[in-house]
Design an enzyme around this catalytic site. Structure first.
Site, mmCIF file in Angstrom:
data_model
loop_
_atom_site.group_PDB
_atom_site.id
_atom_site.type_symbol
_atom_site.label_atom_id
_atom_site.label_comp_id
_atom_site.label_asym_id
_atom_site.label_seq_id
_atom_site.Cartn_x
_atom_site.Cartn_y
_atom_site.Cartn_z
ATOM 1 N N GLN A 75 0.829 -1.208 0.000
ATOM 2 C CA GLN A 75 0.000 0.000 0.000
ATOM 3 C C GLN A 75 0.864 1.259 0.000
ATOM 4 O O GLN A 75 0.566 2.230 -0.705
ATOM 5 C CB GLN A 75 -0.927 0.001 1.222
ATOM 6 C CG GLN A 75 -1.916 -1.150 1.252
ATOM 7 C CD GLN A 75 -2.745 -1.158 2.528
ATOM 8 O OE1 GLN A 75 -2.653 -0.255 3.354
ATOM 9 N NE2 GLN A 75 -3.561 -2.184 2.686
ATOM 10 N N LEU A 77 3.871 1.648 -1.197
ATOM 11 C CA LEU A 77 4.556 1.817 -2.479
ATOM 12 C C LEU A 77 3.648 2.378 -3.571
ATOM 13 O O LEU A 77 4.141 2.773 -4.638
ATOM 14 C CB LEU A 77 5.152 0.484 -2.925
ATOM 15 C CG LEU A 77 6.291 -0.055 -2.053
ATOM 16 C CD1 LEU A 77 6.629 -1.484 -2.445
ATOM 17 C CD2 LEU A 77 7.521 0.825 -2.152
ATOM 18 N N HIS A 79 2.164 5.116 -3.336
ATOM 19 C CA HIS A 79 2.329 6.576 -3.302
ATOM 20 C C HIS A 79 3.510 6.944 -4.189
ATOM 21 O O HIS A 79 4.636 7.106 -3.741
ATOM 22 C CB HIS A 79 2.519 7.044 -1.855
ATOM 23 C CG HIS A 79 1.273 6.908 -1.040
ATOM 24 N ND1 HIS A 79 0.359 7.932 -0.890
ATOM 25 C CD2 HIS A 79 0.764 5.843 -0.364
ATOM 26 C CE1 HIS A 79 -0.657 7.514 -0.148
ATOM 27 N NE2 HIS A 79 -0.433 6.250 0.183
ATOM 28 N N ARG A 80 3.236 7.092 -5.470
ATOM 29 C CA ARG A 80 4.283 7.119 -6.487
ATOM 30 C C ARG A 80 5.047 8.431 -6.576
ATOM 31 O O ARG A 80 6.024 8.523 -7.318
ATOM 32 C CB ARG A 80 3.681 6.742 -7.844
ATOM 33 C CG ARG A 80 3.305 5.262 -7.916
ATOM 34 C CD ARG A 80 2.585 4.908 -9.185
ATOM 35 N NE ARG A 80 1.242 5.472 -9.225
ATOM 36 C CZ ARG A 80 0.395 5.319 -10.238
ATOM 37 N NH1 ARG A 80 0.771 4.653 -11.302
ATOM 38 N NH2 ARG A 80 -0.815 5.841 -10.202
ATOM 39 N N GLU A 86 13.686 -0.635 -0.692
ATOM 40 C CA GLU A 86 13.113 -1.649 0.199
ATOM 41 C C GLU A 86 14.064 -2.823 0.358
ATOM 42 O O GLU A 86 14.809 -3.174 -0.563
ATOM 43 C CB GLU A 86 11.769 -2.156 -0.337
ATOM 44 C CG GLU A 86 11.079 -3.111 0.635
ATOM 45 C CD GLU A 86 9.732 -3.615 0.135
ATOM 46 O OE1 GLU A 86 9.039 -4.307 0.908
ATOM 47 O OE2 GLU A 86 9.385 -3.330 -1.033
ATOM 48 N N PHE A 87 14.011 -3.416 1.551
ATOM 49 C CA PHE A 87 14.769 -4.640 1.815
ATOM 50 C C PHE A 87 14.462 -5.667 0.731
ATOM 51 O O PHE A 87 13.297 -5.931 0.423
ATOM 52 C CB PHE A 87 14.375 -5.196 3.188
ATOM 53 C CG PHE A 87 15.009 -6.515 3.528
ATOM 54 C CD1 PHE A 87 16.257 -6.572 4.118
ATOM 55 C CD2 PHE A 87 14.350 -7.709 3.242
ATOM 56 C CE1 PHE A 87 16.841 -7.796 4.424
ATOM 57 C CE2 PHE A 87 14.920 -8.933 3.538
ATOM 58 C CZ PHE A 87 16.176 -8.967 4.132
ATOM 59 N N ARG A 155 11.665 -17.204 -1.581
ATOM 60 C CA ARG A 155 10.838 -16.136 -1.000
ATOM 61 C C ARG A 155 9.352 -16.253 -1.342
ATOM 62 O O ARG A 155 8.505 -15.667 -0.660
ATOM 63 C CB ARG A 155 11.343 -14.764 -1.464
ATOM 64 C CG ARG A 155 11.251 -14.556 -2.971
ATOM 65 C CD ARG A 155 11.742 -13.173 -3.375
ATOM 66 N NE ARG A 155 11.825 -13.048 -4.832
ATOM 67 C CZ ARG A 155 11.908 -11.879 -5.456
ATOM 68 N NH1 ARG A 155 11.921 -10.763 -4.759
ATOM 69 N NH2 ARG A 155 11.998 -11.838 -6.782
ATOM 70 N N HIS A 177 0.461 15.176 2.159
ATOM 71 C CA HIS A 177 -0.613 14.434 1.484
ATOM 72 C C HIS A 177 -0.705 13.003 2.017
ATOM 73 O O HIS A 177 -1.808 12.511 2.310
ATOM 74 C CB HIS A 177 -0.361 14.409 -0.018
ATOM 75 C CG HIS A 177 -1.317 13.526 -0.767
ATOM 76 N ND1 HIS A 177 -2.639 13.869 -0.980
ATOM 77 C CD2 HIS A 177 -1.153 12.297 -1.336
ATOM 78 C CE1 HIS A 177 -3.241 12.902 -1.638
ATOM 79 N NE2 HIS A 177 -2.373 11.935 -1.873
ATOM 80 N N ARG A 182 -3.496 8.790 4.878
ATOM 81 C CA ARG A 182 -3.344 7.494 5.527
ATOM 82 C C ARG A 182 -3.623 7.490 7.025
ATOM 83 O O ARG A 182 -3.554 6.430 7.654
ATOM 84 C CB ARG A 182 -1.945 6.947 5.244
ATOM 85 C CG ARG A 182 -1.732 6.570 3.774
ATOM 86 C CD ARG A 182 -2.757 5.565 3.293
ATOM 87 N NE ARG A 182 -2.433 5.050 1.942
ATOM 88 C CZ ARG A 182 -3.095 4.095 1.333
ATOM 89 N NH1 ARG A 182 -4.135 3.538 1.935
ATOM 90 N NH2 ARG A 182 -2.742 3.693 0.117
#
Length: 216
Positions: A75, A77, A79-80, A86-87, A155, A177, A182
């Site tokens: 979720q 990600l 927000h472009r 990210e790990f 994984r 924003h 959120r």
């Protein structure tokens, strides 16, 4: 779910000491004789927010480290306007077993909502079953790695609740924003908790802006 400050814009203009002061400085680009006027900066920022002059809030930048699950990360990600690191489960082994998550009933009147009315017995059952599943998943994952199966293949059996770390970088306009959206109704509970952790950091770093937004 947690958030930690990694970096925030540090101005190099003499007399401009914080990212918040830099935003006010940039807002006065057409009034250079009065650009370094920190005494009235908070009033200017409040005026710009009230009249929706959002572009000035794109002149400062903040990066936070987010600790969350892969499910909530999906979720985040979306927000472009932000930039992410990210790990990678492809390059690094997953060492942490997921914790059990709360059970909530589906709200059939609002599919964006869930209801915190699940009986304690069912909560206990749900937590126990999750722990069993996560233990089996991690056992299979580790066994696959021992057999030499690539991390990028192993994984795929990990659950969405698997912990992950994200570096989330964006302008202050982006953060306003994101936090407004959120922390509002319609967001999943776990994501609200994460956004509120981000909000606490924002309030500390940008107190005048937070006050103008009625966050404090």
């Amino acid at each position: 779910m947690s958030a930690k400050l990694i970096s925030v814009t540090k101005p190099v203009v003499e007399g401009v000491n914080t990212a918040e002061e830099l935003i006010a400085y940039a807002a006065r680009v057409s009034n250079p004789e009065n650009q370094i006027n920190n005494k009235t900066a908070s009033g200017l920022l409040k005026y710009c927010i009230r009249h929706k002059h959002w572009s000035i809030f794109e002149t400062a930048f903040m990066t936070l480290e987010l600790k969350t699950s892969r499910g909530i990360a999906a979720q985040v990600l979306r927000h472009r306007s932000f930039h992410f690191q990210e790990f990678s489960q492809r390059y690094a082994s997953v060492m942490e077993t997921p914790p059990p998550h709360q059970a909530r009933f589906q709200d059939h009147k609002n599919r964006q909502n869930s209801l915190d009315t699940v009986p304690e017995d069912d909560q206990t059952w749900w937590a126990t079953e999750q722990e069993k599943l996560y233990a089996q998943s991690m056992e299979l994952y580790n066994k696959a790695l021992e057999k030499g199966i690539a991390k990028e293949c192993a994984r795929f059996i990990l659950p969405l609740s698997t912990p992950t770390t994200i570096y989330m970088s964006g302008t202050i306009r982006d953060w306003i924003h994101y936090i407004e959206l959120r922390t509002s109704n319609g967001t999943q509970r776990e994501h609200i908790d994460l956004a509120n952790a981000c909000k606490e950091i924002f309030i500390k770093e940008f107190p005048s802006i937070a006050k103008a937004l009625d966050w404090v």
